[in-house]
Design a protein around this motif. Structure first.
Motif, PDB file in Angstrom:
ATOM      1  N   GLN A  11       0.839  -1.193   0.000  1.00 26.75           N
ATOM      2  CA  GLN A  11       0.000   0.000   0.000  1.00 26.75           C
ATOM      3  C   GLN A  11       0.874   1.243   0.000  1.00 26.75           C
ATOM      4  O   GLN A  11       1.968   1.257   0.572  1.00 26.75           O
ATOM      5  N   LEU A  12       0.367   2.276  -0.642  1.00 24.50           N
ATOM      6  CA  LEU A  12       1.052   3.565  -0.613  1.00 24.50           C
ATOM      7  C   LEU A  12       0.015   4.673  -0.556  1.00 24.50           C
ATOM      8  O   LEU A  12      -1.153   4.488  -0.902  1.00 24.50           O
ATOM      9  N   ARG A  13       0.486   5.823  -0.121  1.00 24.26           N
ATOM     10  CA  ARG A  13      -0.361   7.010  -0.089  1.00 24.26           C
ATOM     11  C   ARG A  13       0.491   8.190  -0.494  1.00 24.26           C
ATOM     12  O   ARG A  13       1.659   8.288  -0.108  1.00 24.26           O
ATOM     13  N   GLU A  14      -0.085   9.084  -1.271  1.00 26.21           N
ATOM     14  CA  GLU A  14       0.639  10.284  -1.687  1.00 26.21           C
ATOM     15  C   GLU A  14      -0.024  11.513  -1.086  1.00 26.21           C
ATOM     16  O   GLU A  14      -1.252  11.636  -1.092  1.00 26.21           O
ATOM     17  N   ILE A  15       0.795  12.394  -0.570  1.00 29.24           N
ATOM     18  CA  ILE A  15       0.308  13.670  -0.052  1.00 29.24           C
ATOM     19  C   ILE A  15       1.008  14.782  -0.810  1.00 29.24           C
ATOM     20  O   ILE A  15       2.057  14.576  -1.431  1.00 29.24           O
ATOM     21  N   VAL A  16       0.434  15.963  -0.772  1.00 30.63           N
ATOM     22  CA  VAL A  16       1.062  17.147  -1.346  1.00 30.63           C
ATOM     23  C   VAL A  16       1.155  18.195  -0.245  1.00 30.63           C
ATOM     24  O   VAL A  16       0.167  18.468   0.454  1.00 30.63           O
ATOM     25  N   ILE A  17       2.349  18.739  -0.063  1.00 33.59           N
ATOM     26  CA  ILE A  17       2.559  19.796   0.926  1.00 33.59           C
ATOM     27  C   ILE A  17       2.991  21.067   0.209  1.00 33.59           C
ATOM     28  O   ILE A  17       3.430  21.036  -0.938  1.00 33.59           O
ATOM     29  N   PHE A  18       2.855  22.201   0.899  1.00 36.08           N
ATOM     30  CA  PHE A  18       3.285  23.480   0.325  1.00 36.08           C
ATOM     31  C   PHE A  18       3.923  24.329   1.407  1.00 36.08           C
ATOM     32  O   PHE A  18       3.784  24.055   2.607  1.00 36.08           O
ATOM     33  N   ASP A  19       4.636  25.356   0.983  1.00 35.58           N
ATOM     34  CA  ASP A  19       5.220  26.310   1.933  1.00 35.58           C
ATOM     35  C   ASP A  19       5.228  27.693   1.291  1.00 35.58           C
ATOM     36  O   ASP A  19       4.558  27.921   0.270  1.00 35.58           O
ATOM     37  N   HIS A  20       5.989  28.631   1.866  1.00 35.65           N
ATOM     38  CA  HIS A  20       6.030  29.989   1.348  1.00 35.65           C
ATOM     39  C   HIS A  20       6.623  30.062  -0.056  1.00 35.65           C
ATOM     40  O   HIS A  20       6.373  31.016  -0.791  1.00 35.65           O
ATOM     41  N   THR A  21       7.408  29.053  -0.439  1.00 35.53           N
ATOM     42  CA  THR A  21       8.173  29.150  -1.683  1.00 35.53           C
ATOM     43  C   THR A  21       7.584  28.359  -2.836  1.00 35.53           C
ATOM     44  O   THR A  21       7.968  28.567  -3.980  1.00 35.53           O
ATOM     45  N   SER A  22       6.665  27.445  -2.563  1.00 37.53           N
ATOM     46  CA  SER A  22       6.124  26.600  -3.625  1.00 37.53           C
ATOM     47  C   SER A  22       4.718  26.140  -3.267  1.00 37.53           C
ATOM     48  O   SER A  22       4.421  25.855  -2.104  1.00 37.53           O
ATOM     49  N   GLY A  23       3.880  26.051  -4.295  1.00 35.13           N
ATOM     50  CA  GLY A  23       2.498  25.632  -4.088  1.00 35.13           C
ATOM     51  C   GLY A  23       2.325  24.141  -3.900  1.00 35.13           C
ATOM     52  O   GLY A  23       1.237  23.701  -3.531  1.00 35.13           O
ATOM     53  N   GLY A  24       3.375  23.341  -4.133  1.00 43.72           N
ATOM     54  CA  GLY A  24       3.171  21.916  -3.953  1.00 43.72           C
ATOM     55  C   GLY A  24       4.398  21.060  -4.165  1.00 43.72           C
ATOM     56  O   GLY A  24       5.181  21.283  -5.086  1.00 43.72           O
ATOM     57  N   LEU A  25       4.588  20.072  -3.300  1.00 42.52           N
ATOM     58  CA  LEU A  25       5.590  19.020  -3.457  1.00 42.52           C
ATOM     59  C   LEU A  25       4.924  17.707  -3.096  1.00 42.52           C
ATOM     60  O   LEU A  25       4.358  17.562  -2.010  1.00 42.52           O
TER      61      LEU A  25
END
Length: 469
Positions: A196-210
């Motif tokens: 099983q796997l799960r993908e999340i997307v995070i962001f910070d002040h410098t980028s809308g998504g990783l």
């Protein structure tokens, strides 16, 4: 190994804090919080004539903000897997009679375990026991929010996108806010094993998504409680990876990673405050960028269409995300469909600003607390810009800039007849204009080009400044 559901009398055992343990100690009891765990690994026991399997499970515990240690449990496959299924991150446990080992930093095993502060490690075997702790856990559970490394050492997400080639296969510390949490998926590995796997997307002040990939079942389960814009994660020792499908750099959680939710620290607090209302879509990011421009007149670097297209291609080939490009162009407006079938407005919820299909749509954002049907309507017009070198298609003329250029509000425009809209269109269509633009690349490398000012061009200035490409 005994993993009973409740602790029994610990007569003869001395309770010791992690900071006080030493290699010569035995018959000790440690009460600590599990802050991370790995998936058990099974292997064939070659010492047995019959086919029997053993297993090893590593987890990390702490009993103070400064003291945390790795624990390794060796035993039969059944015992180890039962223990792993019983205890999770956030549980407070009693560890009885562990063996205390001096860590050898050059050992292979150290490369696959989280970084800890203790010079020792703990080993559990048939003489050791682990139980849920039944005492007061208030202080220990608070330790879940203490990071295991200094927050200041995190790598900004934009650096991972832009300098990923130098970080590929390296381990980095990441601080980000949850943007989205994907569903749990089952995939087959190269060895035919289903995982099983799960993908999340995070962001910070410098980028809308990783995008970050999670394989560990414990973290996959924890992710179900993470909320967009609210949960802040500090991920230690994540691996930078190249995604062929997305054509960008991503990250993966490793066996060395510890994920701290809503960590205590100024950097996390600042990000949490930013995340509440941060612009996340390309449109919102550009709108904010335009709003923060001191003056569109400050854009004075003149470029032709071909130069813009070359810059965009270079961004794509160099696998950069979120690069910003500004330019002044002397171009002819070759498409401005104000009176046709193309949409020229965008509609957002008046409360949470989520995008809506039309003015009669109901906001589907589960986080939106508004019961009203108020909407915000603004211009969002597709424009084509052409010169002697080519055409920039689908440039966006939107918001307040569109109102300034067209010299009418969006409400006034919506009340116009088709004839009036046609007359307005021909004030600009096929006319030479001085247009200032901002270009932003999205995560999939499609350019978003926004017009920040547009006015009829002076013939003499055009002749003097238009580049010969």
């Amino acid at each position: 190994m005994d993993i009973c559901g409740s602790s029994h009398s610990s007569t003869g055992l001395q309770r010791v804090a992690l900071k006080d343990i030493g290699p010569d100690m035995d018959n000790i009891l440690i009460v600590a919080l599990i802050i991370g765990k790995q998936r058990p690994r099974k292997f064939l026991d070659k010492t047995k004539e019959t086919e029997q399997y053993k297993a090893v499970w590593t987890f990390t515990v702490r009993d103070s903000p400064r003291d945390y240690i790795n624990v390794t449990y060796w035993g039969s496959s059944e015992d180890v897997c039962t223990a792993s299924d019983k205890f999770y991150t956030g549980d407070v446990v009693e560890i009885r009679n562990p063996r205390i080992n001096v860590r050898k930093f050059n050992e292979t095993g150290e490369q696959f375990c989280p970084m800890v502060t203790s010079p020792y490690s703990l080993t559990l075997n048939e003489h050791s026991t682990i139980f849920p702790f039944n005492g007061d856990t208030f202080f220990l559970t608070k330790l879940l929010n203490f990071p295991t490394k200094p927050l200041a050492g995190f790598v900004p997400l934009r650096d991972i996108h832009n300098e990923g080639a130098n970080m590929k296969e390296r381990l980095v510390d990441i601080l980000g806010a949850i943007r989205s949490v994907g569903n749990v998926r089952t995939v087959s590995t190269k060895r035919g094993q289903e995982m099983q796997l799960r993908e999340i997307v995070i962001f910070d002040h410098t980028s809308g998504g990783l995008k970050i990939t999670i394989w560990d079942s414990d973290i996959i389960a924890r992710a179900s409680t993470w909320k967009p814009r609210t949960t802040i994660l500090f991920i230690t020792d994540a691996k930078v990876e190249w995604s062929t499908f997305l054509r960008t750099y991503c990250a993966g959680v490793t066996s060395r990673s510890i994920i701290t939710e809503n960590p205590i620290g100024q950097e996390a607090a600042t990000l949490a405050n930013y995340a509440k209302n941060a612009p996340l879509t390309a449109t919102d990011i550009l709108d904010q960028f335009i709003t923060e421009l001191p003056d569109p007149e400050s854009i004075q670097n003149v470029m032709c269409v071909q130069q813009i297209l070359t810059k965009i291609r270079n961004f794509q080939e160099n696998t950069l995300t979120d690069p910003q490009l500004t330019a002044l162009m002397f171009v002819v407006i070759t498409q401005l469909d104000l009176d046709g079938l193309s949409p020229v407005t965008r509609v957002k919820c008046g409360h949470c600003k989520s995008r809506l299909e039309n003015m009669n749509s109901v906001c589907e954002n589960s986080e939106c607390s508004s019961n009203s049907k108020s909407v915000d309507v603004s211009f969002d017009i597709s424009v084509h810009l052409s010169d002697h070198t080519g055409t920039l298609k689908n440039c966006r003329l939107s918001g307040a800039t569109a109102e300034q250029v067209l010299k009418c509000s969006v409400q006034q425009f919506m009340r116009m007849t088709d004839r009036q809209k046609c007359e307005l269109k021909w004030k600009f269509l096929m006319e030479r204009c001085a247009v200032r633009i901002i270009t932003l690349m999205s995560s999939k490398f499609s350019p978003r080009i926004v017009i920040v000012s547009c006015e009829r061009a002076n013939a003499l200035e055009t002749a003097q400044r238009i580049p010969i490409c």
